[in-house]
Motif scaffolding. Structure first.
Motif, short mmCIF file in Angstrom:
data_model
loop_
_atom_site.label_atom_id
_atom_site.label_comp_id
_atom_site.label_asym_id
_atom_site.label_seq_id
_atom_site.Cartn_x
_atom_site.Cartn_y
_atom_site.Cartn_z
N GLY A 1 -83.85 116.03 5.44
CA GLY A 1 -82.95 117.18 5.54
C GLY A 1 -82.88 117.99 4.26
O GLY A 1 -83.42 117.60 3.22
N ASP A 2 -82.21 119.12 4.36
CA ASP A 2 -82.02 119.98 3.18
C ASP A 2 -81.17 119.24 2.16
O ASP A 2 -80.09 118.74 2.48
N ASP A 3 -81.66 119.17 0.94
CA ASP A 3 -80.95 118.50 -0.16
C ASP A 3 -80.55 117.07 0.18
O ASP A 3 -79.55 116.55 -0.32
N ASN B 1 -79.34 115.91 2.96
CA ASN B 1 -78.11 115.76 3.75
C ASN B 1 -78.28 114.87 4.97
O ASN B 1 -77.35 114.17 5.36
N VAL B 2 -79.46 114.86 5.59
CA VAL B 2 -79.66 114.01 6.78
C VAL B 2 -79.78 112.55 6.38
O VAL B 2 -79.11 111.68 6.96
N ASP C 1 -78.64 111.16 3.76
CA ASP C 1 -77.30 110.75 3.29
C ASP C 1 -76.39 110.43 4.47
O ASP C 1 -75.64 109.46 4.44
N ALA C 2 -76.45 111.26 5.52
CA ALA C 2 -75.63 111.02 6.70
C ALA C 2 -76.05 109.74 7.42
O ALA C 2 -75.20 108.96 7.86
N TYR D 1 -74.73 106.89 5.39
CA TYR D 1 -73.28 106.76 5.57
C TYR D 1 -72.97 106.08 6.91
O TYR D 1 -72.15 105.15 6.99
N SER E 1 -72.23 120.72 -6.04
CA SER E 1 -73.23 120.45 -5.00
C SER E 1 -73.81 119.05 -5.06
O SER E 1 -75.00 118.86 -4.78
N SER F 1 -73.41 115.10 -3.56
CA SER F 1 -72.74 114.28 -2.55
C SER F 1 -71.86 113.26 -3.26
O SER F 1 -71.98 113.05 -4.48
N GLU G 1 -63.30 117.90 -0.85
CA GLU G 1 -64.54 118.15 -0.10
C GLU G 1 -64.34 119.38 0.76
O GLU G 1 -63.26 119.60 1.26
N PRO G 2 -65.28 120.23 0.91
CA PRO G 2 -66.67 120.14 0.46
C PRO G 2 -66.89 120.75 -0.92
O PRO G 2 -68.03 120.89 -1.34
#
Length: 157
Positions: free
Chosen positions: A54-56, A58-59, A61-62, A65, A120, A122, A147-148
């Protein structure tokens, strides 16, 4: 960490990948900083790798999590297992980037004496930078905001 906890994390991630129509094996390993689940990218296309990271990040990381939350949902806090999800060397590359960011922030704070805000990042990345800079006796770090828009601040002690 028991073998069943390790296996549960691996199985959960493999099931998620299968349900996402990106089937891949997951290679478990013990690292000095915890337990890693590495998605085998041998049979993945560059597009699939890009989607999973994902971008930066994000996927990925999700995914990490969710893995940590779902696999540990019924565990006592002392028995919960921390997982790091890795793909295509992303975590190692990002750690090097975070080390460079932390070094730059430390150098600027030492030179100017002013606060330095890192945006920016996480929550996991903020923790990593906190940890990286915790060894600096002349600096302190803390997070501000909600957040965010939560930011990490570096300043002189």
């Amino acid at each position: 960490m028991s073998e069943s906890q390790i296996q549960r994390g691996q199985e959960w991630l493999e099931k998620l990948l299968n349900l996402s129509k990106i089937p891949s094996a997951v290679i478990p390993s013990h690292q000095e900083d915890g337990y890693w689940l590495t998605i085998d990218d041998t049979n993945l296309t560059p597009n699939q790798i890009e989607i999973l990271i994902g971008d930066d990040g994000n996927v990925i990381d999700a995914i990490q999590y969710l893995c940590n939350t779902i696999v540990n949902i019924s565990e006592e806090s002392i028995e919960s297992t921390g997982y790091t999800v890795e793909l295509d060397g992303y975590r190692l590359r990002r750690l090097k980037e975070l080390q460079a960011i932390a070094e730059t922030a430390a150098m600027q704070v030492r030179q100017t004496g002013e606060l330095f805000e890192l945006k920016s990042l996480s929550s996991a990345e903020r923790r990593q930078v906190h940890s990286l800079l915790s060894e600096c006796d002349d600096l302190e770090t803390y997070s501000i905001g909600q957040e965010p828009d939560r930011r990490l601040v570096v300043r002189l002690r």
